[in-house]
Design a protein around this motif. Structure first.
Motif, short mmCIF file in Angstrom:
data_model
loop_
_atom_site.label_atom_id
_atom_site.label_comp_id
_atom_site.label_asym_id
_atom_site.label_seq_id
_atom_site.Cartn_x
_atom_site.Cartn_y
_atom_site.Cartn_z
N SER A 17 0.87 -1.18 0.00
CA SER A 17 0.00 0.00 0.00
C SER A 17 0.90 1.23 0.00
CB SER A 17 -0.88 0.04 1.25
OG SER A 17 -1.25 1.39 1.52
N PRO A 18 0.87 2.03 -1.08
CA PRO A 18 1.75 3.21 -1.09
C PRO A 18 1.46 4.19 0.04
CG PRO A 18 0.29 3.18 -3.01
CD PRO A 18 0.11 1.87 -2.32
N PHE A 19 0.20 4.23 0.49
CA PHE A 19 -0.12 5.16 1.58
C PHE A 19 0.51 4.70 2.90
CE2 PHE A 19 -3.49 5.96 -1.53
CZ PHE A 19 -3.42 7.34 -1.63
N CYS A 20 0.50 3.39 3.13
CA CYS A 20 1.15 2.86 4.33
C CYS A 20 2.67 3.08 4.25
CB CYS A 20 0.85 1.37 4.48
SG CYS A 20 -0.88 1.01 4.83
N ASP A 64 -5.78 8.46 7.74
CA ASP A 64 -5.37 9.21 6.53
C ASP A 64 -3.92 9.69 6.67
OD1 ASP A 64 -6.64 10.73 3.91
OD2 ASP A 64 -4.98 11.81 4.83
N SER A 65 -3.07 9.19 5.78
CA SER A 65 -1.64 9.46 5.90
C SER A 65 -1.32 10.95 5.93
CB SER A 65 -0.89 8.77 4.74
OG SER A 65 -1.36 9.25 3.50
N THR A 66 -2.03 11.75 5.15
CA THR A 66 -1.72 13.19 5.12
C THR A 66 -2.16 13.86 6.42
OG1 THR A 66 -1.91 13.23 2.72
CG2 THR A 66 -2.10 15.35 3.85
N LEU A 67 -3.36 13.51 6.91
CA LEU A 67 -3.82 14.11 8.18
C LEU A 67 -2.93 13.65 9.33
CD1 LEU A 67 -7.72 13.88 7.78
CD2 LEU A 67 -6.17 15.76 7.21
N LEU A 103 -2.12 9.32 -10.17
CA LEU A 103 -1.29 8.16 -10.57
C LEU A 103 -1.67 6.92 -9.76
CD1 LEU A 103 0.99 7.00 -12.27
CD2 LEU A 103 2.63 7.86 -10.59
N TYR A 104 -1.99 7.11 -8.48
CA TYR A 104 -2.39 5.98 -7.63
C TYR A 104 -3.49 5.15 -8.30
CZ TYR A 104 -4.77 3.50 -3.84
OH TYR A 104 -5.38 2.53 -3.07
N TRP A 105 -4.50 5.83 -8.88
CA TRP A 105 -5.64 5.11 -9.44
C TRP A 105 -5.26 4.37 -10.72
CZ3 TRP A 105 -9.28 3.90 -6.31
CH2 TRP A 105 -9.51 4.69 -5.19
N1 LIG Z 1 -6.22 9.01 1.74
C1 LIG Z 1 -5.86 7.79 2.44
C2 LIG Z 1 -5.88 6.63 1.45
C3 LIG Z 1 -5.60 5.29 2.12
C4 LIG Z 1 -5.93 4.11 1.18
O1 LIG Z 1 -6.45 4.29 0.08
N2 LIG Z 1 -5.60 2.91 1.65
C5 LIG Z 1 -5.92 1.72 0.88
C6 LIG Z 1 -4.68 0.89 0.64
S1 LIG Z 1 -3.56 1.68 -0.47
C7 LIG Z 1 -6.89 0.86 1.66
O2 LIG Z 1 -6.71 0.61 2.83
N3 LIG Z 1 -7.92 0.36 1.00
C8 LIG Z 1 -8.86 -0.55 1.60
C9 LIG Z 1 -10.19 -0.43 0.96
O3 LIG Z 1 -10.39 0.49 0.16
O4 LIG Z 1 -11.03 -1.28 1.28
C10 LIG Z 1 -4.51 7.98 3.08
O5 LIG Z 1 -3.76 8.90 2.69
O6 LIG Z 1 -4.17 7.25 4.04
#
Ligand SMILES: N[C@@H](CCC(=O)N[C@@H](CS)C(=O)NCC(=O)O)C(=O)O
Length: 235
Positions: A17-20, A64-67, A103-105
């Protein structure tokens, strides 16, 4: 101690997960001590916003990684971005949004929709599940990701259009990085946590997408990832 709730390592990366991976990289860059208990698929139900990562910092639980990074800056000081001018901050924010909101999407599409990517994703994320969950969960998860792709809008484009959109982002990133050691210059800043996490999740995963192959035309991207890894992930 900060508790970081994230997925277990997959696809040969600290996090698929790029956000993690962004948040873990930020914590490492800012030298903030943390522990990272692994979260199983069923544990995602405890995430305040239904997605990972989230953190517990004392009595505060945040998603939320940014928050979370904003909270960390407020609580422990802004250890990475203090040197940026207002103009540099604006550019860094724009690139962060490009990576996370666009790009994520395209990368999600390459992993969850494209047949080769889905074969890799399915095995990496669900391969260890016992039967019959191994049959059921991937189908439901893929359906959920397809809904998210359509909800975002990216999933309404053809595969060729998505590739073209993603390639524009990669080209912009590569041209902006150029031969600089870090995205905003000679010193790293918090944009590098995002850039490293998202680029490593593109160039170092075994998903042979046209996006990955396009990124390979810009060797500075992979060299940059190696630079970040050796600086922040080498014991
Ligand atoms: N905006 C969020 C996005 C986090 C996110 O999209 N996480 C994904 C993994 S990359 C997730 O956990 N998805 C699970 C789901 O959608 O069920 C952040 O910055 O943390």
């Amino acid at each position: 101690m900060i508790k970081l709730f994230q997925y277990e390592p997959a696809l040969g990366l600290p996090n698929a997960s790029p956000f993690c991976m962004k948040l873990e990289t930020y914590l490492r860059m800012a030298q903030l001590p943390f522990v990272a208990p692994l979260v199983t698929l069923s544990g995602i139900g405890k995430a305040p916003k239904g997605k990972l990562p989230y953190v517990r910092d004392g009595s505060t639980v945040l998603a939320d990684s940014t928050l979370i990074i904003e909270h960390l800056k407020t609580t422990y000081g802004d250890r990475l971005d203090g040197w940026l001018t207002a103009e540099q901050r604006a550019v860094a924010l724009a690139f962060q949004r490009l990576l996370e909101e666009n790009l994520y999407w395209a990368v999600v599409h390459s992993r969850w929709e494209a047949p080769q990517g889905w074969a890799v994703t399915k095995e990496a994320f669900f391969g260890k599940l016992p039967l019959p969950l191994k049959w059921i969960i991937p189908v439901l998860a893929r359906r959920g990701m397809r809904q998210q792709l359509r909800g975002h809008g990216m999933g309404r484009h053809s595969a060729q259009e998505i590739q073209a959109i993603g390639q524009c982002d990669i080209k912009a990133l590569a041209n902006f990085l150029g031969q600089k050691p870090f995205f905003m210059g000679d010193e790293p800043c918090s944009l590098d946590a995002t850039a490293y996490a998202f680029l490593a999740n593109l160039v170092w995963v075994p998903v042979e997408s046209s996006l990955k192959h396009y990124a390979e035309q810009y060797p500075q991207l992979e060299i940059y990832c190696r630079r970040m890894r050796s600086r922040y992930y080498t014991p």
